[in-house]
Write an enzyme that holds these catalytic residues in place. Structure first.
Site, PDB file in Angstrom:
ATOM      1  N   ASN A  31     -57.192  13.542 147.455  1.00  0.00           N
ATOM      2  CA  ASN A  31     -56.691  12.660 148.514  1.00  0.00           C
ATOM      3  C   ASN A  31     -57.923  12.478 149.225  1.00  0.00           C
ATOM      4  O   ASN A  31     -58.134  13.863 150.213  1.00  0.00           O
ATOM      5  CB  ASN A  31     -55.451  12.878 149.025  1.00  0.00           C
ATOM      6  CG  ASN A  31     -54.469  12.828 147.328  1.00  0.00           C
ATOM      7  OD1 ASN A  31     -54.129  11.514 147.571  1.00  0.00           O
ATOM      8  ND2 ASN A  31     -53.290  13.564 147.300  1.00  0.00           N
ATOM      9  N   TYR A  51     -80.608  26.574 138.169  1.00  0.00           N
ATOM     10  CA  TYR A  51     -80.008  27.192 136.995  1.00  0.00           C
ATOM     11  C   TYR A  51     -79.410  25.664 137.046  1.00  0.00           C
ATOM     12  O   TYR A  51     -79.162  24.853 138.061  1.00  0.00           O
ATOM     13  CB  TYR A  51     -78.994  28.274 137.746  1.00  0.00           C
ATOM     14  CG  TYR A  51     -79.222  28.334 139.505  1.00  0.00           C
ATOM     15  CD1 TYR A  51     -78.587  27.802 139.915  1.00  0.00           C
ATOM     16  CD2 TYR A  51     -79.969  29.395 139.681  1.00  0.00           C
ATOM     17  CE1 TYR A  51     -77.667  28.067 141.010  1.00  0.00           C
ATOM     18  CE2 TYR A  51     -79.285  29.400 141.689  1.00  0.00           C
ATOM     19  CZ  TYR A  51     -78.381  29.100 142.191  1.00  0.00           C
ATOM     20  OH  TYR A  51     -78.306  28.956 143.400  1.00  0.00           O
ATOM     21  N   LYS A 103     -90.517  12.292 108.230  1.00  0.00           N
ATOM     22  CA  LYS A 103     -89.336  12.184 107.325  1.00  0.00           C
ATOM     23  C   LYS A 103     -90.468  13.178 106.529  1.00  0.00           C
ATOM     24  O   LYS A 103     -89.127  14.157 105.656  1.00  0.00           O
ATOM     25  CB  LYS A 103     -88.794  11.293 106.492  1.00  0.00           C
ATOM     26  CG  LYS A 103     -87.839  11.871 105.438  1.00  0.00           C
ATOM     27  CD  LYS A 103     -87.581  10.376 104.408  1.00  0.00           C
ATOM     28  CE  LYS A 103     -86.773  10.321 103.225  1.00  0.00           C
ATOM     29  NZ  LYS A 103     -86.838   8.440 102.625  1.00  0.00           N
ATOM     30  N   HIS A 161     -71.414  20.917 149.017  1.00  0.00           N
ATOM     31  CA  HIS A 161     -70.482  21.084 147.689  1.00  0.00           C
ATOM     32  C   HIS A 161     -70.023  19.316 147.526  1.00  0.00           C
ATOM     33  O   HIS A 161     -69.313  19.142 147.234  1.00  0.00           O
ATOM     34  CB  HIS A 161     -69.470  22.093 148.253  1.00  0.00           C
ATOM     35  CG  HIS A 161     -69.738  23.435 148.537  1.00  0.00           C
ATOM     36  ND1 HIS A 161     -70.289  24.505 147.579  1.00  0.00           N
ATOM     37  CD2 HIS A 161     -69.460  24.077 148.988  1.00  0.00           C
ATOM     38  CE1 HIS A 161     -70.542  25.397 147.720  1.00  0.00           C
ATOM     39  NE2 HIS A 161     -69.902  25.221 149.214  1.00  0.00           N
ATOM     40  N   ARG A 204     -98.515  -8.910 113.672  1.00  0.00           N
ATOM     41  CA  ARG A 204     -97.040  -8.751 112.607  1.00  0.00           C
ATOM     42  C   ARG A 204     -97.561  -7.629 111.642  1.00  0.00           C
ATOM     43  O   ARG A 204     -96.363  -7.137 111.040  1.00  0.00           O
ATOM     44  CB  ARG A 204     -95.973  -9.682 112.939  1.00  0.00           C
ATOM     45  CG  ARG A 204     -95.646 -10.430 114.076  1.00  0.00           C
ATOM     46  CD  ARG A 204     -94.604 -11.307 113.765  1.00  0.00           C
ATOM     47  NE  ARG A 204     -94.227 -11.899 115.534  1.00  0.00           N
ATOM     48  CZ  ARG A 204     -93.257 -11.764 116.139  1.00  0.00           C
ATOM     49  NH1 ARG A 204     -91.911 -12.077 115.187  1.00  0.00           N
ATOM     50  NH2 ARG A 204     -92.572 -12.716 116.940  1.00  0.00           N
ATOM     51  N   LYS A 245     -99.350  -5.566 109.000  1.00  0.00           N
ATOM     52  CA  LYS A 245    -100.809  -4.672 108.785  1.00  0.00           C
ATOM     53  C   LYS A 245    -100.394  -3.819 108.029  1.00  0.00           C
ATOM     54  O   LYS A 245    -101.345  -3.575 106.811  1.00  0.00           O
ATOM     55  CB  LYS A 245    -101.268  -4.751 110.005  1.00  0.00           C
ATOM     56  CG  LYS A 245    -100.900  -4.573 111.436  1.00  0.00           C
ATOM     57  CD  LYS A 245    -101.901  -4.822 112.951  1.00  0.00           C
ATOM     58  CE  LYS A 245    -100.932  -3.935 113.420  1.00  0.00           C
ATOM     59  NZ  LYS A 245    -101.745  -4.508 115.077  1.00  0.00           N
ATOM     60  N   THR A 248    -105.852   0.323 112.108  1.00  0.00           N
ATOM     61  CA  THR A 248    -105.944  -0.883 111.522  1.00  0.00           C
ATOM     62  C   THR A 248    -106.369  -1.623 112.569  1.00  0.00           C
ATOM     63  O   THR A 248    -107.555  -1.112 113.585  1.00  0.00           O
ATOM     64  CB  THR A 248    -103.966  -1.403 112.157  1.00  0.00           C
ATOM     65  OG1 THR A 248    -103.959  -0.785 113.724  1.00  0.00           O
ATOM     66  CG2 THR A 248    -102.975  -0.298 111.306  1.00  0.00           C
TER      67      THR A 248
END
Length: 510
Positions: free
Chosen positions: A412, A212, A136, A272, A62, A64, A32
């Site tokens: 808590n 890991y 596809k 932790h 837009r 082409k 293009t």
């Protein structure tokens, strides 16, 4: 003769090398406007798409490539005879390779020189449609969305005269991953003012494979939010050390969020996913000493974060300890060399502040979405005194220091502090009295002077006040309030001469 369709935004030497290779292999190249001019200027003889469609590019480019002469050449199933007869009847030529590089919508979002009305011009339509069509029909067409894959294509064509079905299928998968990602970015841009849209399209890109997962038998990778490039964890830099793990990432995230709430030099040590020591000081060495002293046992093998520059003096002190990770925005000259004496120590540099406004939590079959409590309550210091005794200025400072820590402790959660230093942290307990006892006992082992206590949620019974009073060292309490037995806790505080305030805001962390 075989044909390749090439239309790219980034025109570079890599494109030229691949195009000259195709020419050498007797491929005709269709391209293009801008790509056509680039290839022709550099000594190739591509076919202009307009010469095939007999239709000019219109609407400022837009339109082409959207034309049946192109799409039929890509989508024709070559094992179906009527497909081949049909395209032959229209004199449509088959297209075997499609290389597309879409308009960089993502890169333009934060480009301040681009007006919003012009940003829409960077939403690619034709390129995405072409590459999807090629993917596809991967049984017959090679679809290239990542220019780096041109090396794989070159290698197979050079050795076998064509690409393999295995490679074409792999490249097709990359195409649909990319187009999904591309559309997700656009979707997030349009929905950026809406926190909870009906459909959420997440857009994450792999940053690295991890050592890991939570355990050595679990594989793991780290993905970053490509839409939010300001996120602290999307931009950290590992300077030194062993390969980073899943748990390291979790701990780094929490440690960095905690220290960046404070303007004074602050240190946080995580173990932790839970803070075990946090302190602010006159300087970063004082902050580090106090944070480490808060819980020197739990700090062993922990992750430590600083909100200011690490000096060589501090680096030498750190090297006397066993720590997994060091995090800082800056390192003094010569500091890195000192820290590198620890072969496995992970040294991390982060300059961005945390910016996640929305949090996602994965559950089986879905995920939960909520506003980030970290940003919502970053500057919250509202409270209401509910006892006869009021807070001193020093207690106010200490209480709100501890409150910035408690919201990162698993519920808590209880934090006991003196000044700007945590002395007792307990969380993850199934009832609040256990958490209170643990935090108080840990604090009393370290300090027998005046302490304060902050809770992430209300006290269901006055037994917590009794426990606090028994310590004979805690004189100020900050908690959300909201229990049907609040009056019992208030009466108990008045009886013991303890000051208490309600904030009206809970900080559960599950």
């Amino acid at each position: 003769m075989k044909r390749a369709f090439i239309s790219v935004y980034n025109k570079n030497k890599k494109l030229l090398n691949f195009s000259f290779f195709l020419k050498k292999k007797k491929y005709q190249i269709i391209s293009t406007g801008g790509t056509f001019k680039f290839l022709k200027k550099n000594g190739l003889c591509p076919i202009n798409i307009s010469d095939i469609t007999s239709f000019p590019e219109i609407l400022d480019g837009r339109i082409k490539s959207i034309h049946p002469y192109i799409y039929a050449g890509i989508l024709a199933n070559r094992s179906i005879e009527k497909h081949i007869k049909l395209i032959d009847s229209y004199n449509i030529k088959l297209i075997d390779i499609v290389l597309i590089d879409c308009y960089p919508f993502y890169e333009m979002i934060n480009n301040k020189s681009i007006e919003k009305k012009f940003l829409l011009e960077f939403i690619d339509i034709g390129g995405l449609s072409l590459i999807r069509a090629a993917a596809k029909n991967f049984h017959y067409v090679t679809a290239i969305i990542d220019s780096n894959d041109s090396k794989l294509v070159t290698k197979e064509i050079d050795s076998d005269g064509h690409t393999s079905l295995i490679l074409r299928k792999k490249l097709a998968g990359k195409v649909f991953s990319f187009t999904s990602y591309y559309d997700s970015i656009i979707s997030q841009y349009f929905f950026k003012e809406e926190k909870f849209p009906k459909i959420i399209n997440l857009c994450y890109k792999k940053k690295m494979n991890l050592k890991y997962g939570e355990n050595p038998h679990q594989k793991a990778s780290f993905y970053i939010d490509n839409f939010n490039e300001k996120g602290a964890m999307s931009n950290f830099n590992q300077i030194h050390g062993k390969k980073i793990s899943f748990n390291n990432i979790r701990d780094i995230d929490i440690a960095w969020k905690i220290v960046n709430q404070f303007s004074d030099p602050t240190c946080c040590i995580i173990k932790h996913s839970t803070p075990c020591g946090v302190a602010s000081g006159k300087n970063i060495i004082e902050a580090f000493k106090n944070a480490y002293y808060s819980d020197s046992i739990s700090s062993f093998g922990g992750v430590v974060a600083f909100n200011t520059v690490i000096s060589c003096e501090l680096a030498m002190k750190i090297n006397h300890l066993f720590l997994e990770v060091i995090i800082a925005p800056f390192y003094e000259k010569g500091c890195i060399e000192i820290l590198k004496l620890k072969k496995n120590l992970i040294i991390i540099n982060i300059n961005n502040f945390s910016s996640d406004e929305i949090e996602y939590v994965k559950v089986d079959g879905g995920f939960l979405v909520q506003e980030s409590d970290y940003l919502l309550n970053k500057k919250n210091d509202n409270y209401k005194i509910v006892t006869k005794k009021n807070f001193s200025n020093q207690e106010i400072k200490s209480l709100f220091f501890a409150q910035k820590v408690v919201k990162f402790v698993k519920s808590n959660a209880i934090v006991v502090a003196r000044g700007t230093q945590t002395l007792g942290i307990s969380g993850g307990q199934t009832n609040r009295i256990w958490a209170a006892r643990q935090a108080i006992n840990r604090a009393l082992e370290k300090n027998k002077k005046e302490l304060v206590l902050v809770s992430d949620a209300f006290f269901p019974f006055k037994d917590i006040i009794d426990e606090i009073a028994n310590s004979k060292r805690i004189y100020a309490i900050l908690q959300p309030g909201g229990s049907i037995r609040d009056y019992e806790s208030i009466e108990a505080c008045n009886h013991y001469g303890i000051a208490m305030a309600f904030t009206g805001k809970r900080y559960f962390k599950h």
